[in-house]
Design a protein around this motif. Structure first.
Motif, short mmCIF file in Angstrom:
data_model
loop_
_atom_site.label_atom_id
_atom_site.label_comp_id
_atom_site.label_asym_id
_atom_site.label_seq_id
_atom_site.Cartn_x
_atom_site.Cartn_y
_atom_site.Cartn_z
N ARG A 132 0.82 -1.22 0.00
CA ARG A 132 0.00 0.00 0.00
C ARG A 132 0.85 1.26 0.00
NH1 ARG A 132 -3.32 -2.99 3.96
NH2 ARG A 132 -2.45 -1.76 5.67
N LYS A 133 2.19 1.12 0.05
CA LYS A 133 3.10 2.25 0.12
C LYS A 133 2.78 3.14 1.32
CE LYS A 133 5.80 3.30 -2.66
NZ LYS A 133 7.26 3.03 -2.74
N THR A 134 2.52 2.50 2.47
CA THR A 134 2.20 3.25 3.69
C THR A 134 2.97 2.69 4.87
OG1 THR A 134 0.32 1.83 4.29
CG2 THR A 134 -0.15 3.76 2.92
N ILE A 135 3.12 3.56 5.88
CA ILE A 135 3.52 3.13 7.21
C ILE A 135 2.49 3.69 8.20
CG2 ILE A 135 5.98 3.02 6.69
CD1 ILE A 135 6.28 5.69 8.25
N VAL A 136 2.43 3.08 9.38
CA VAL A 136 1.58 3.58 10.45
C VAL A 136 2.47 3.96 11.63
CG1 VAL A 136 -0.19 3.00 12.14
CG2 VAL A 136 -0.46 2.31 9.75
N GLY A 163 -0.05 17.45 5.17
CA GLY A 163 -0.25 16.36 6.10
C GLY A 163 -0.47 16.84 7.53
N PHE A 164 -0.19 15.93 8.48
CA PHE A 164 -0.50 16.19 9.89
C PHE A 164 0.75 16.20 10.76
CE2 PHE A 164 -4.45 14.78 8.07
CZ PHE A 164 -5.36 15.67 8.61
N GLY A 165 1.81 16.79 10.26
CA GLY A 165 3.06 16.89 10.99
C GLY A 165 4.23 16.65 10.05
N HIS A 166 5.34 17.30 10.37
CA HIS A 166 6.55 17.19 9.54
C HIS A 166 7.47 16.12 10.14
CE1 HIS A 166 9.98 18.61 7.11
NE2 HIS A 166 10.69 18.46 8.21
N ILE A 212 2.25 12.29 6.53
CA ILE A 212 1.18 11.75 7.40
C ILE A 212 -0.15 12.21 6.81
CG2 ILE A 212 0.28 11.59 9.74
CD1 ILE A 212 3.06 12.45 10.74
N GLU A 213 -0.80 11.32 6.07
CA GLU A 213 -1.98 11.67 5.29
C GLU A 213 -3.25 11.79 6.12
OE1 GLU A 213 -2.02 12.43 2.17
OE2 GLU A 213 -0.28 11.50 1.19
N ARG A 214 -3.39 10.92 7.13
CA ARG A 214 -4.62 10.95 7.93
C ARG A 214 -4.33 10.41 9.32
NH1 ARG A 214 -7.39 5.73 7.24
NH2 ARG A 214 -6.21 4.48 5.72
N LEU A 215 -5.21 10.81 10.25
CA LEU A 215 -5.09 10.39 11.64
C LEU A 215 -6.38 9.75 12.10
CD1 LEU A 215 -3.48 13.59 13.25
CD2 LEU A 215 -2.28 11.58 12.36
N SER A 216 -6.28 8.61 12.78
CA SER A 216 -7.37 8.16 13.65
C SER A 216 -6.89 8.44 15.07
CB SER A 216 -7.70 6.69 13.41
OG SER A 216 -6.54 5.89 13.53
N HIS A 241 -3.59 6.20 15.54
CA HIS A 241 -2.78 5.84 14.39
C HIS A 241 -2.53 7.05 13.50
CE1 HIS A 241 -5.02 2.25 15.63
NE2 HIS A 241 -4.04 1.51 15.11
N GLY A 242 -1.26 7.19 13.07
CA GLY A 242 -0.93 8.15 12.02
C GLY A 242 -0.61 7.40 10.76
N ILE A 243 -1.48 7.51 9.75
CA ILE A 243 -1.32 6.74 8.52
C ILE A 243 -0.57 7.60 7.52
CG2 ILE A 243 -2.47 5.51 6.65
CD1 ILE A 243 -4.36 6.17 9.88
#
Length: 374
Positions: free
Chosen positions: A274-278, A300-303, A312-316, A319-321
């Motif tokens: 998925r080319k992602t990390i959490v 995103g949601f932080g550098h 960091i595309e999205r946050l729950s 989790h930082g996705i």
């Protein structure tokens, strides 16, 4: 308990880190600007919520502090800080009773006012006490939140304050928070000049009516070095400049390497397909702020420090996705530092700062005013 001498990368995550060298440099910069321009400095502590840092600012030359709420002022007063502006309109009796308790502790307190009904209530509640309350008129310099309009409305409010036995007028102030939505440094410059003029011209109008205005105060980290140079201004109240953050860097107000506050995070999962990390830092750590008052000046949601390939595309909540552009060296359990988009709400989520010098832990400081929102 966090042990001094450890590398920050040995700590558990998430942890709130504060680079002492950058903090001290930022405090000096604010103090030097005020001194060089003949201004008083009254920094806003809602960013750091720490009596330790507030005292560092006072030692550097600040005349007092600014708080957002009474709860913050109570914490700072218990720590021995006695010159406090509460930059918020207060009218409820239960809150005024807390102000009265602070006055009884010999705190030199000032409170924001911006309407006649509020004046009447404050005067009524204070009439039952031996105290007189210092009030500062808040003028609207474009944020369109609280505050009277500059000029005639400020004069009218000042005249009404003069009629109240238990209130005394100490100053006029504003906050150009809409500078956070500015699309360019040129627009920030324009907002800062208008901010300074809103206060200076209101003060001049009052003094033409025989009402002296001792303090003419401006705030907002993006604009204070602009508004502070407007003729007639004699005080500045920057808050976020003590740390800076990704929004300030996005606005062009500072460089990203001046940001003193970071969150230590760990890779909780890596998903190459998925080319992602959490990351183990969700909205309960980083918040969902992407630009105050309407400007998304960040990506995103932080550098993620040192990893431009990570966004960091999205946050729950937990989790930082994050997406990966190209390749990344990050693997499961690797640890990174994240510069928050907006430092102020992130600080309010933590109990303590872990202080470090060049990545080595030197101390732990309590965030005593976290959660003090009443």
């Amino acid at each position: 308990m966090t042990q001094t001498g450890k590398s920050i990368y040995e700590l558990d995550t998430p942890t709130l880190l504060l680079d002492q060298g950058k903090l001290e440099a930022n405090i000096r910069d604010m103090a030097n600007f005020a001194k060089e321009n003949g201004l008083m400095l009254r920094p806003h502590i809602k960013t750091h919520k720490s009596s330790k840092i507030a005292k560092m600012q006072l030692e550097a030359g600040a005349v007092g502090i600014t708080t957002a709420k009474i709860g913050e002022a109570e914490v700072m007063a218990r720590a021995g800080i006695k010159d406090i502006l509460i930059a918020y309109p207060i009218a409820a009796e239960k809150k005024v009773n807390r102000l009265i308790e602070l006055l009884g502790q010999e705190v030199h307190l000032k409170v924001a006012v911006d309407n006649l009904e509020q004046l009447g209530l404050l005067d009524q509640f204070m009439s039952k006490t031996p105290h007189q309350l210092e009030v500062w008129i808040k003028v609207n310099s474009g944020l369109n939140r609280c505050g009277v309009e500059p000029g005639s409305e400020a004069v009218q409010l000042a005249k009404n304050i003069a009629l109240k036995k238990k209130l005394k007028l100490g100053g006029i102030f504003t906050h150009a928070g809409h500078s956070y939505a500015a699309p360019s440094l040129a627009e920030i410059e324009k907002i800062g000049l208008l901010e300074g003029k809103a206060v200076a011209e209101s003060a001049e109008a009052c003094e033409r009516e025989g009402i002296p205005i001792a303090v003419r105060s401006v705030g907002s980290t993006p604009t204070y070095k602009i508004a502070g140079k407007v003729k007639g201004i004699n005080e500045v109240r920057p808050g976020n400049a003590v740390f800076f953050d990704a929004i300030q860097a996005g606005l062009g107000v500072t460089e990203i390497d001046r940001c003193a506050l970071t969150v230590l995070a760990a890779v909780a999962g890596k998903y190459p397909n998925r080319k992602t990390i959490v990351l183990d830092t969700g909205s309960k750590v980083l918040c969902l702020d992407q630009g105050a008052h309407g400007n998304k000046s960040v990506k995103g949601f932080g550098h993620v420090v040192g990893h431009s390939e990570i966004t960091i595309e999205r946050l729950s909540e937990e989790h930082g996705i994050a997406s990966i552009e190209g390749e990344t060296s990050l693997c499961l359990n690797d640890v990174v530092q994240i510069i928050p988009n907006h430092a102020c709400p992130v600080v309010n989520l933590f109990d303590e700062y872990v202080i470090h010098q060049e990545g080595v832990v030197t101390d732990v400081w309590d965030i005593e005013a976290r959660g003090k929102v009443t």
